[in-house]
Scaffold this active site. Sequence first.
Site, mmCIF file in Angstrom:
data_model
loop_
_atom_site.group_PDB
_atom_site.id
_atom_site.type_symbol
_atom_site.label_atom_id
_atom_site.label_comp_id
_atom_site.label_asym_id
_atom_site.label_seq_id
_atom_site.Cartn_x
_atom_site.Cartn_y
_atom_site.Cartn_z
ATOM 1 N N ARG A 101 25.073 11.528 -16.260
ATOM 2 C CA ARG A 101 25.902 12.873 -16.560
ATOM 3 C C ARG A 101 25.220 13.743 -17.701
ATOM 4 O O ARG A 101 24.845 12.977 -18.657
ATOM 5 C CB ARG A 101 27.196 12.375 -16.951
ATOM 6 C CG ARG A 101 28.260 13.484 -16.883
ATOM 7 C CD ARG A 101 28.618 14.115 -15.702
ATOM 8 N NE ARG A 101 29.720 14.741 -15.604
ATOM 9 C CZ ARG A 101 29.993 16.080 -14.648
ATOM 10 N NH1 ARG A 101 28.831 16.575 -14.067
ATOM 11 N NH2 ARG A 101 31.053 16.849 -14.839
ATOM 12 N N THR A 383 27.011 20.370 -5.724
ATOM 13 C CA THR A 383 26.848 18.943 -5.513
ATOM 14 C C THR A 383 25.986 18.596 -4.233
ATOM 15 O O THR A 383 26.020 19.340 -3.305
ATOM 16 C CB THR A 383 27.520 18.172 -6.082
ATOM 17 O OG1 THR A 383 28.333 18.637 -6.952
ATOM 18 C CG2 THR A 383 27.297 16.767 -6.081
ATOM 19 N N THR A 401 24.079 16.821 -9.159
ATOM 20 C CA THR A 401 24.605 18.245 -9.159
ATOM 21 C C THR A 401 23.865 18.976 -10.432
ATOM 22 O O THR A 401 23.334 18.543 -11.228
ATOM 23 C CB THR A 401 26.267 18.218 -9.541
ATOM 24 O OG1 THR A 401 26.811 19.324 -9.410
ATOM 25 C CG2 THR A 401 26.417 17.426 -10.739
ATOM 26 N N GLU A 403 26.104 21.608 -11.059
ATOM 27 C CA GLU A 403 27.506 22.032 -11.010
ATOM 28 C C GLU A 403 27.878 23.020 -9.834
ATOM 29 O O GLU A 403 27.761 22.849 -8.687
ATOM 30 C CB GLU A 403 27.895 22.467 -12.196
ATOM 31 C CG GLU A 403 29.283 22.715 -12.441
ATOM 32 C CD GLU A 403 30.320 21.906 -12.028
ATOM 33 O OE1 GLU A 403 31.500 22.251 -12.246
ATOM 34 O OE2 GLU A 403 30.056 20.848 -11.565
ATOM 35 N N GLU A 420 27.057 22.773 -16.198
ATOM 36 C CA GLU A 420 28.029 21.442 -16.311
ATOM 37 C C GLU A 420 29.257 21.540 -17.191
ATOM 38 O O GLU A 420 30.382 20.875 -17.045
ATOM 39 C CB GLU A 420 27.153 20.215 -16.434
ATOM 40 C CG GLU A 420 27.958 19.127 -15.649
ATOM 41 C CD GLU A 420 27.866 19.111 -14.394
ATOM 42 O OE1 GLU A 420 28.906 19.092 -13.613
ATOM 43 O OE2 GLU A 420 26.687 19.500 -13.421
ATOM 44 N N ASP A 423 32.806 22.170 -16.459
ATOM 45 C CA ASP A 423 33.658 20.932 -15.889
ATOM 46 C C ASP A 423 34.650 20.362 -17.117
ATOM 47 O O ASP A 423 35.388 19.417 -16.825
ATOM 48 C CB ASP A 423 32.760 19.645 -15.394
ATOM 49 C CG ASP A 423 32.583 19.858 -13.828
ATOM 50 O OD1 ASP A 423 33.068 20.658 -13.347
ATOM 51 O OD2 ASP A 423 31.744 18.894 -13.340
ATOM 52 N N SER A 449 33.842 14.502 -10.667
ATOM 53 C CA SER A 449 34.310 14.012 -9.288
ATOM 54 C C SER A 449 33.296 13.501 -8.606
ATOM 55 O O SER A 449 33.631 12.774 -7.491
ATOM 56 C CB SER A 449 35.003 15.217 -8.493
ATOM 57 O OG SER A 449 35.956 15.766 -9.256
ATOM 58 N N GLY A 470 31.148 18.799 -3.415
ATOM 59 C CA GLY A 470 32.558 19.222 -3.341
ATOM 60 C C GLY A 470 33.278 19.699 -4.411
ATOM 61 O O GLY A 470 34.366 19.844 -4.328
ATOM 62 N N GLY A 471 33.115 19.342 -5.622
ATOM 63 C CA GLY A 471 33.872 19.479 -6.910
ATOM 64 C C GLY A 471 34.925 18.674 -6.894
ATOM 65 O O GLY A 471 34.894 17.468 -6.454
#
Length: 567
Positions: A101, A383, A401, A403, A420, A423, A449, A470-471
């Site tokens: 991440r 993503t 991703t 984002e 990102e 988020d 997510s 899909g967030g």
Amino acid sequence: MKLFHALFGLLAGLGLASCTTPPAAQIEEPARAQAFVVAANPLAAEAGLAVLRRGGSAVDAAIAVQAMLSLVEPQSSGIGGGAFLNYYDASTRQLTIYDGRETAPAGATSDMFLDDNGEPIPFVEAVLSGPSTGVPGVVQMLKLAHDERGKLPWQTLFADAERTAREGFVVSPRLSRFVNGNAPQAKAPDARAYFTEADGTLVEAGDRLRNPAYADFLRRLAAEGPDALYRGATAERIVARTRADGGSITLADLAGYKPVKREALCRTYRVHLICVPPPPSSGVALLQLMLMLERTDIASRGPQDPQAWFLFAEASRLMYADRDRYVGDPAFVEVPVEGLLEPGYVARRAALIGTRAGPPPEAGTPPGAPAAGADRTLEPVGTSHFVVGDAEGNVVSMTTTVESLFGSGRMVDGFFLNNELTDFSFEPRDAEGRPAANAVAPGKRPRSSMTPLIILDTDRQFVGALGSAGGNAILAYVGKSLVGALDWNLPMQQALALPNLIARGSRFQGEVNDMPSGVREGLRARGIEVKPGQGEDSGLHGVLIRNGRFDGGADPRREGVARTTAD
């Protein structure tokens, strides 16, 4: 053709549309190892299969898949972004989570997305801003995984993507749709320059697109390893490109990035063990959703039953209320993971599901919960997810991703930089002054997510893997597909094709036009009016092993494929 009507007709023809659920044990028998790739683009899948055919490991193939996705599906993921990788070791039957991440730079502040009056800036403005970009993590994460799980040399894994970037690839209809769409990042200067032809028009489906800058970078990445991105000329360009628009990333931020190895978070759902990444991923929320559904009769229903969708929607709302309140980076905030999954608490939450949808549910108070503020995160869609299995039975389930569409719209050396940090919650505290679990802080990982999961049987043999784009809707997309595949025993392709329904707070969105009128009317009678969704939609990709046979599926809403090396 409407997805659900087509599926319903097929189900009826197969005799699977009744309310009688075939036993889940049908997918219990472990498979003889079979190498496979399921990915959102055929070129990416083929790059991974080529590595597997050379005797590469699942991690080796995942690196090749990611390198190609960064080229052919840049609206969704890329080496300028981040990822979570869930790895299954067939020899030990153990799981390892590799957390790649992105992180907030040292110069990030909790109020970086607030204006002079202390109000959140417009989301579009934030996405396009320099401060939206976090320190990329996917390359360092993949190198760590390769050091521990790779078989082929690192420098041999980028040739297909490099050649394709240099020679060009045919623009797919999906990429063309986003290039020529209304996303503000697609209209950003870097994106426009990349996607504009010599005659001044934007590329369309069927055109050939070349990216020599990316090819040159991949050659350096193959030779130098992650230093090609995190140090030297590329790092300097990332710093310059983001700081020119107000960002704070430094060379020290890039050089200091570290991926994190974590233990998988697992819970039994009926007869299977579902294993997900822990926070800052929202895997704990997905497990909570499934454990609540296990306390309902959804398994004895089916995709044509409005009560099944009502139960799913109401459990989803409860899950999102808790997820939004409590999940954040565990290095910075206390996340009550065990409390959220404690059987008594799950039972109390599930008992709130009534006969009719009411006001948005409040977050509960699980055991060990801190005093956390209401969340104001606006997580956009985006993503990509893929699954790789090698000949030894090892499996990678990875969600990756940049984002939102094309990340921040900025490019360096042929790849897009993420956005990102949007988020994070733009407001660090709620109206009562309580801190948001997902507030911005230097070095912090934003809540994600992304939930790449792996399913095991009671002997910890591999049974399946699943994930989606899909967030914040990822959790609903994956949950729906698990119900379809495990509870209703649908083939994976059919489970993925079930209409999407995202219930969060007061909003009920989904593929309303793909639901038969009986489902729509039944939901309406229960207080749920489903509205059409928006954005990039799902990007579900998954695998199940049914009686020793490969059952892979690729989301029909995208351009992916599920293939084995025997194909």
